[in-house]
Design an enzyme around this catalytic site. Structure first.
Site, PDB file in Angstrom:
ATOM      1  N   GLY A 249      -1.319 -11.070   9.320  1.00 27.30           N
ATOM      2  CA  GLY A 249      -2.434 -10.486   8.586  1.00 27.30           C
ATOM      3  C   GLY A 249      -2.863  -9.103   9.044  1.00 27.30           C
ATOM      4  NE  ARG A 322       0.777  -5.787  -1.892  1.00 27.71           N
ATOM      5  CZ  ARG A 322      -0.284  -5.099  -1.572  1.00 27.71           C
ATOM      6  NH1 ARG A 322      -0.326  -3.796  -1.795  1.00 27.71           N
ATOM      7  NH2 ARG A 322      -1.329  -5.683  -1.038  1.00 27.71           N
ATOM      8  CB  CYS A 351       6.112  -4.692 -23.538  1.00 27.59           C
ATOM      9  SG  CYS A 351       7.495  -3.691 -24.055  1.00 27.59           S
TER      10      CYS A 351
END
Ligand code: LLP
Length: 429
Positions: A249, A322, A351
């Site tokens: 993390g 992301r 699209c």
């Protein structure tokens, strides 16, 4: 190519304003391999690994790279050479890990839902430890191990229920009520249960509080809770405890965030760990590879619509999800420096209106045919890509000094249909 001053990320500009990766021109990579393509700097990966390893050096520790961040075999091999272990979350990652040459006893297996088959595969391989996340998993692992005539080494993944601040709530895992881990007030019961199960050996405690965490407080608070539990567990007979896993993390810089301060983290945690006599395990993913990669793309064209201006790149949300999925910031830069900038949306050809890398952002004035990079995409970039709009997955390139190599070839159209039979074989049962 002119002189370049390397940054920690392995990417820098030459005197003529061209962005290069170590000693290799991105233009040359684009010409040889095409675009879009992920480009990774070996040096940047090694530097991050070594920095973390050094910071933890005062205590016995194991660095288990969380391979979900970037599981390319060449990247894994590079880390294996450095002495890394791995944190895996699936049978597929175990398979990749073994392909890359990792020994089973350098692997910990995390994840909130492991299938019986995955448990079996990992037991047969002889991994270091299962990070067990529920009573159900504990019982199931015991049953599978008993059936195989082996004992399963286990760390209990506890949800320490600390306050975690990450850029997006999808990446918080250590707060009360998250799906991950055993709630802290049930952890002692879980240990009691583990001690009573014949094919389980309780080896450690584990937490993972979230991803892209720049403050050390949640680690410090979580560690204190785990050490408290450790003392209680010893008191009820857990005498084989060896490991304390604080997860991954650790934050990197995407825009102006402070990356995790390793010295401060070490100062806050290591004395406590030393006192406990346990070995420290960390499971960083993003910290090792995040800044070591860019997504290199070519501008297809610019267009104006409804008072807005768009730069359409040949990379899309399927190649890097992301920004769309987490609203994540990634810097977008021209490979060849430009003197002027405009406020635009940088979008892809997919699209979907959610297909973007930057919205209302001032970026270099690039034109059709120019190369751009989307920065800090070494982690959770390629691994999260997909084939939407029947777009072949892009290539990955590894740079090392003044050399580069294709580490994943670009998919072709045949790859897109290789799992689908021409003729269906109909069955009735
Ligand atoms: N250990 C466990 C148990 C994990 O679940 C994770 C990440 C890590 C370690 C490594 O975390 P890191 O050091 O990379 O932050 N796709 C998201 C991130 C999801 C992280 C999931 N778990 C993103 O793109 O931000």
């Amino acid at each position: 190519m002119g002189e370049s001053v390397l940054t920690a990320s392995g990417f820098a500009r030459t005197a003529s304003g061209e962005l290069v990766c170590e000693g290799v021109s991105l233009e040359a990579i684009a010409q040889a391999v095409g675009t879009p393509v992920y480009v990774y700097s070996s040096r940047a990966i090694r530097e991050q690994y070594d920095a973390l390893d050094r910071a933890l050096a005062p205590v016995p520790h194991r660095l288990h790279y969380s391979m979900k961040a970037n599981s390319n075999l060449a990247v894994l091999r590079l880390l294996q050479e450095r002495g890394a272990g791995l944190d895996i979350v699936s049978g597929g990652e175990l398979f990749r890990a073994r392909k890359a040459g990792f020994s089973a006893d350098s692997i910990v297996f995390s994840g909130v839902g492991k299938s019986v088959q995955e448990l079996r595969e990992a037991l047969a391989a002889g991994i270091l430890m299962f990070n067990v996340e529920s009573f159900f998993e504990l019982e199931q692992l015991n049953e599978v191990a008993t059936g195989m005539g082996v004992r399963a080494p286990v760390a209990l993944r506890v949800n320490p229920e600390v306050r975690v601040d990450t850029p997006h709530h999808y990446t918080r895992t250590g707060e009360r009520g998250n799906k991950f881990g055993i709630p802290i007030d049930e952890a002692l019961d879980a240990a009691q249960r583990a001690l009573a199960l014949p094919s389980i050996v309780l080896r450690g405690l584990d937490m993972h509080i979230g991803s892209q965490v720049s403050h050390l407080e949640p680690y410090r608070d979580g560690l204190e809770r785990l050490l408290d539990l450790h003392a209680q567990m010893r008191a009820i007979g857990a005498s084989d405890m060896r490991y304390l896993d604080i997860g991954g993390g650790f934050a990197v810089t995407y825009e102006d965030e402070t990356p995790m301060d390793l010295d401060a983290l070490a100062a806050a945690l290591l004395p406590k760990i030393e006192k406990s006599g346990l070995s420290l395990i960390v499971e960083p993913g993003r910290f090792i590879v995040g800044n070591a990669g860019v997504l290199l793309a070519r501008v297809m064209h610019r267009k104006k619509s409804g008072g807005k201006e768009y730069i359409i790149s040949d990379a899309g949300m399927n190649d890097l999800v992301r920004p769309s999925h987490y609203d994540a910031y990634h810097a977008v830069e021209a490979v060849h420096a430009r003197d002027t900038r405009s406020v635009v949306d940088v979008v892809g050809p997919v699209c979907e209106s959610g297909d973007f890398f930057a919205l209302d952002r001032e970026v270099d004035d690039v034109e059709a045919g120019d190369l751009i990079v989307v920065r800090t995409t070494g982690a959770y970039g390629y691994v999260m890509s997909f084939n939407y709009n029947a777009r072949p997955r892009v290539a990955e390139v590894l740079v090392d000094g003044d050399r580069f190599a294709v580490a994943t070839r670009r998919e072709n159209y045949e790859d897109l249909v290789r799992l689908e039979p021409q003729q269906l074989e109909w069955r009735t049962d």
